[in-house]
Motif scaffolding. Sequence first.
Motif, short mmCIF file in Angstrom:
data_model
loop_
_atom_site.label_atom_id
_atom_site.label_comp_id
_atom_site.label_asym_id
_atom_site.label_seq_id
_atom_site.Cartn_x
_atom_site.Cartn_y
_atom_site.Cartn_z
N SER A 145 0.85 -1.19 0.00
CA SER A 145 0.00 0.00 0.00
C SER A 145 0.89 1.24 0.00
O SER A 145 1.21 1.77 1.07
N PRO A 146 1.29 1.72 -1.19
CA PRO A 146 2.16 2.89 -1.26
C PRO A 146 1.56 4.12 -0.55
O PRO A 146 2.31 4.90 0.03
N VAL A 147 0.25 4.25 -0.55
CA VAL A 147 -0.40 5.38 0.12
C VAL A 147 -0.09 5.36 1.62
O VAL A 147 0.06 6.40 2.25
N ARG A 148 0.05 4.16 2.19
CA ARG A 148 0.36 4.00 3.62
C ARG A 148 1.85 3.71 3.86
O ARG A 148 2.23 3.28 4.94
N PRO A 202 8.67 -6.56 5.07
CA PRO A 202 8.01 -5.29 4.82
C PRO A 202 9.00 -4.13 4.93
O PRO A 202 9.93 -4.17 5.73
N LEU A 203 8.82 -3.13 4.10
CA LEU A 203 9.59 -1.89 4.20
C LEU A 203 8.62 -0.72 4.19
O LEU A 203 7.50 -0.83 3.68
N SER A 204 9.07 0.42 4.71
CA SER A 204 8.24 1.62 4.65
C SER A 204 8.70 2.56 3.54
O SER A 204 8.19 3.67 3.41
#
Length: 138
Positions: A31-34, A97-99
């Motif tokens: 989810s690029p938005v998040r 996961p990455l941010s």
Amino acid sequence: MTDNQSIPEYEAVTDGVRIRVRPRFMQEESSPVRSRYIWSYTVEIENNSDHTWTLTTRHWDIVDSLGRRQIVDGDGVVGQTPCLAPGESFRYSSGAPLSSPSGMMSGMYTFVKDGGEALNARIPTFSLDSPYERSRPS
């Protein structure tokens, strides 16, 4: 990516223990938005040595494109401590996961053979690239 032919493969060999990694960006779970970018990776470990090795611990070093670092240490892999006789292999899949939209992973597995001798086998450094990364190294 759905075509396995386009998924890169990374490989390292330490004293006859071959480790191959194939990372894959998980578009449907990200989810690029998040600021949530998810990768799966499949690891294949082949014992091409003359010894039987048991994988006892793992060490991962994960760095995202913003320079944030995560260190992951633990027993075995995916809840297992596989024992590999000469010529045997073991395959598993996991995720990271990455941010940020990209990063790198590297690490080491520690194997022990009968008698207690340890082998630190290098996990090849591999790239975690998503289609959302705006800048790429040249």
